[in-house]
Scaffold this motif. Structure first.
Motif, mmCIF file in Angstrom:
data_model
loop_
_atom_site.group_PDB
_atom_site.id
_atom_site.type_symbol
_atom_site.label_atom_id
_atom_site.label_comp_id
_atom_site.label_asym_id
_atom_site.label_seq_id
_atom_site.Cartn_x
_atom_site.Cartn_y
_atom_site.Cartn_z
ATOM 1 N N TYR A 1 1.024 -1.021 -0.307
ATOM 2 C CA TYR A 1 -0.436 0.110 0.109
ATOM 3 C C TYR A 1 0.675 1.559 0.276
ATOM 4 O O TYR A 1 1.590 1.387 0.447
ATOM 5 N N GLU A 2 0.265 1.855 -1.022
ATOM 6 C CA GLU A 2 0.924 3.924 -1.055
ATOM 7 C C GLU A 2 0.257 4.506 -0.400
ATOM 8 O O GLU A 2 -0.858 4.631 -0.970
ATOM 9 N N LEU A 3 0.397 5.441 0.679
ATOM 10 C CA LEU A 3 -0.942 5.673 0.866
ATOM 11 C C LEU A 3 -0.574 7.006 0.783
ATOM 12 O O LEU A 3 -1.788 7.876 0.538
ATOM 13 N N LYS A 4 0.193 7.724 0.352
ATOM 14 C CA LYS A 4 0.419 8.364 -0.632
ATOM 15 C C LYS A 4 1.960 8.928 -0.837
ATOM 16 O O LYS A 4 2.628 7.999 -0.967
ATOM 17 N N GLU B 1 -5.178 10.345 -1.434
ATOM 18 C CA GLU B 1 -4.553 9.371 -0.525
ATOM 19 C C GLU B 1 -5.341 9.467 -0.430
ATOM 20 O O GLU B 1 -6.373 8.134 -0.407
ATOM 21 N N LEU B 2 -4.603 7.239 -0.484
ATOM 22 C CA LEU B 2 -5.592 6.285 -0.093
ATOM 23 C C LEU B 2 -5.610 5.838 1.484
ATOM 24 O O LEU B 2 -4.488 6.030 2.739
ATOM 25 N N SER B 3 -7.217 6.297 2.481
ATOM 26 C CA SER B 3 -6.908 6.272 3.477
ATOM 27 C C SER B 3 -6.334 5.320 4.339
ATOM 28 O O SER B 3 -6.518 4.014 3.268
ATOM 29 N N ALA B 4 -6.408 5.321 5.931
ATOM 30 C CA ALA B 4 -6.568 4.015 6.366
ATOM 31 C C ALA B 4 -7.290 3.463 6.165
ATOM 32 O O ALA B 4 -7.265 1.930 6.450
ATOM 33 N N ALA B 5 -8.406 4.076 6.203
ATOM 34 C CA ALA B 5 -9.786 3.206 7.011
ATOM 35 C C ALA B 5 -10.228 2.699 5.827
ATOM 36 O O ALA B 5 -10.705 0.665 5.674
ATOM 37 N N VAL B 6 -9.645 3.200 3.741
ATOM 38 C CA VAL B 6 -9.695 1.839 2.509
ATOM 39 C C VAL B 6 -8.428 1.396 3.525
ATOM 40 O O VAL B 6 -8.946 -0.410 2.763
ATOM 41 N N ALA B 7 -7.688 1.356 3.273
ATOM 42 C CA ALA B 7 -6.858 0.671 3.355
ATOM 43 C C ALA B 7 -6.920 -1.045 4.133
ATOM 44 O O ALA B 7 -6.799 -2.069 4.286
ATOM 45 N N ALA B 8 -7.328 -0.524 5.201
ATOM 46 C CA ALA B 8 -7.971 -2.123 6.918
ATOM 47 C C ALA B 8 -8.877 -2.863 6.062
ATOM 48 O O ALA B 8 -9.054 -3.716 6.137
ATOM 49 N N GLU B 9 -10.465 -1.846 5.218
ATOM 50 C CA GLU B 9 -10.821 -2.403 4.692
ATOM 51 C C GLU B 9 -10.493 -3.716 3.747
ATOM 52 O O GLU B 9 -10.502 -5.222 3.724
ATOM 53 N N VAL C 1 0.032 -1.469 10.643
ATOM 54 C CA VAL C 1 0.886 -2.681 10.561
ATOM 55 C C VAL C 1 0.300 -3.185 11.781
ATOM 56 O O VAL C 1 0.538 -4.375 12.044
ATOM 57 N N ALA C 2 -0.344 -2.866 13.218
ATOM 58 C CA ALA C 2 -1.084 -3.348 14.221
ATOM 59 C C ALA C 2 -1.798 -3.855 13.849
ATOM 60 O O ALA C 2 -2.162 -5.407 14.535
ATOM 61 N N TYR C 3 -2.962 -3.218 13.025
ATOM 62 C CA TYR C 3 -4.403 -4.044 12.378
ATOM 63 C C TYR C 3 -3.910 -5.255 11.883
ATOM 64 O O TYR C 3 -4.884 -6.704 12.628
ATOM 65 N N GLY C 4 -2.965 -5.602 10.727
ATOM 66 C CA GLY C 4 -3.125 -6.588 10.739
ATOM 67 C C GLY C 4 -2.991 -7.703 10.865
ATOM 68 O O GLY C 4 -3.620 -8.034 10.479
ATOM 69 N N ARG C 5 -1.533 -7.344 11.261
ATOM 70 C CA ARG C 5 -0.564 -8.331 12.037
ATOM 71 C C ARG C 5 -1.932 -8.429 13.022
ATOM 72 O O ARG C 5 -2.112 -10.168 13.773
ATOM 73 N N GLY D 1 -5.425 4.631 -6.234
ATOM 74 C CA GLY D 1 -6.538 3.839 -5.982
ATOM 75 C C GLY D 1 -5.751 3.039 -7.485
ATOM 76 O O GLY D 1 -6.286 1.283 -7.413
ATOM 77 N N GLN D 2 -4.808 3.067 -7.963
ATOM 78 C CA GLN D 2 -4.329 2.146 -9.278
ATOM 79 C C GLN D 2 -3.589 1.337 -8.284
ATOM 80 O O GLN D 2 -3.292 1.277 -7.549
ATOM 81 N N ALA D 3 -3.960 -0.213 -9.464
ATOM 82 C CA ALA D 3 -3.687 -1.185 -9.073
ATOM 83 C C ALA D 3 -2.644 -1.878 -9.832
ATOM 84 O O ALA D 3 -2.616 -1.459 -10.712
ATOM 85 N N LEU D 4 -1.386 -1.887 -9.242
ATOM 86 C CA LEU D 4 -0.498 -2.213 -10.811
ATOM 87 C C LEU D 4 0.395 -3.368 -9.671
ATOM 88 O O LEU D 4 -0.428 -4.611 -8.918
#
Length: 342
Positions: A61-64, A92-100, A131-135, A282-285
């Motif tokens: 994830y590249e948040l910004k 920016e890719l928000s932390a909330a979207v990344a968590a989803e 990091v804590a959320y994912g782990r 939001g682009q996926a590479l």
């Protein structure tokens, strides 16, 4: 080189070489157990073109789109008008979207998360929390690359507590004068202090993770310092990465040797079988190489990660890169291969 280091693998494109005093994979296996071993087995099957997992094993994830340095090996070293095409500073890719997205991955067998792309992860206040959320939710691994300048005590403590498993720090030099050319705007002694403090805090916490890697990007500016670099840090950090410099565009500086550290890379590429990079917009590479910035295979909001992974763009790209298609790989992929040719 008087230090007893040994080969510890490399990347699938053969443009990096890993060196270690002790095997970092053995440390990770001992700490993370069977889930890690299963994850790396699946990674190896994908790397050998023997399996396409039903979901990416690793997502970055590249948040910004932001960095605190302007290193000549990177797109951030270019003048601002020349790097505009690579990202949007106001998106920016928000932390909330990344968590989803992390939740989706966990439901479908994803094993690892990273924070990569064209940014310095330590510029994000959400890094340790994610990091804590994912782990905490069950991801086997969490990792990122950094220039280390912002790696201070509070940040280090938070990352260790969060369960980070790998920390990769780009250092690239022994002499301050060389480092000033490689990492303009940074401070070698401060980064070295940050590294030693991080390792001390890891010991204080009674942990062996994250394993810490120092990276050395071989160029004409620093090519005479690698042996001394290893001698200085062997037995201090867990392992090293010797990387080649490849020109990512005609605008990038010509810092020879722009070639592989062993021999030229393999013509096939397994990256689209293993991972995705989700950018700040939001682009996926299908990989994290600078040459592939125009190689979007999907977009968050227009499809789930699972739909992107199974979609026609990625299926076509895999076939092209593996010689299973009548059409040639995209120009982006050919550039990626060519920039490491001797």
């Amino acid at each position: 080189m008087n230090v007893d280091v040994r080969e510890a693998g490399g990347d699938s494109r053969r443009v990096s070489r890993f060196l270690a005093v002790n095997d970092p994979a053995a440390v990770l296996a001992a700490e993370l157990g069977r889930p890690f071993e299963d994850y790396r087995r699946r990674w190896e099957l994908a790397r050998r073109f023997q399996e396409i997992p039903p979901f990416p094993l690793h997502v970055d994830y590249e948040l910004k789109f932001a960095c605190n340095l302007r290193c000549p090996m990177c797109l951030w070293g270019l003048p601002e008008p020349l790097r505009r095409h690579a990202g949007q500073s106001d998106a920016e890719l928000s932390a909330a979207v990344a968590a989803e997205l992390i939740d989706e991955g966990l439901e479908r067998g994803q094993a690892s998360i990273g924070f990569g792309g064209l940014w310095e992860p330590l510029t994000s206040p959400d890094l340790a929390e994610l990091v804590a959320y994912g782990r905490g939710r069950g991801l086997v691994e969490a990792m990122f690359n950094t220039n280390g300048l912002l790696l201070g005590g509070a940040v280090s403590r938070a990352l260790i507590k969060a369960g980070l498993t790998r920390l990769m720090i780009s250092l690239d030099a022994v002499e301050e004068s060389t480092y000033a050319l490689m990492r303009p705007g940074s401070d070698l002694r401060r980064v070295e202090e940050n590294i030693r403090e991080f390792l001390a805090l890891r010991r204080e916490a009674g942990r062996r993770l994250p394993v810490v890697r120092l990276s050395f990007c071989l160029t004409s500016l620093n090519e005479g310092e690698f042996d001394r670099f290893v001698e200085r840090w062997a037995g201090v950090v867990d392992f090293f990465s010797l990387q080649c410099y490849g020109r990512y565009s005609s605008d990038a500086p010509s810092l020879f040797p722009a070639r592989g550290v062993d021999d030229k890379p393999s013509g096939r590429c397994a990256q689209p079988r293993k991972r995705l990079l989700i950018r700040h917009n939001g682009q996926a590479l299908p990989c994290c190489d600078l040459s592939g910035l125009d190689l979007a295979v999907g977009e968050i909001g227009r499809g789930s990660l699972a739909e992107i992974w199974a979609g026609e763009p990625l299926r076509t790209l895999r076939a092209q890169l593996e010689g299973r298609s009548d059409s040639a790989p995209p120009e982006s992929c050919r550039r990626c291969q060519a920039k490491y040719e001797p």
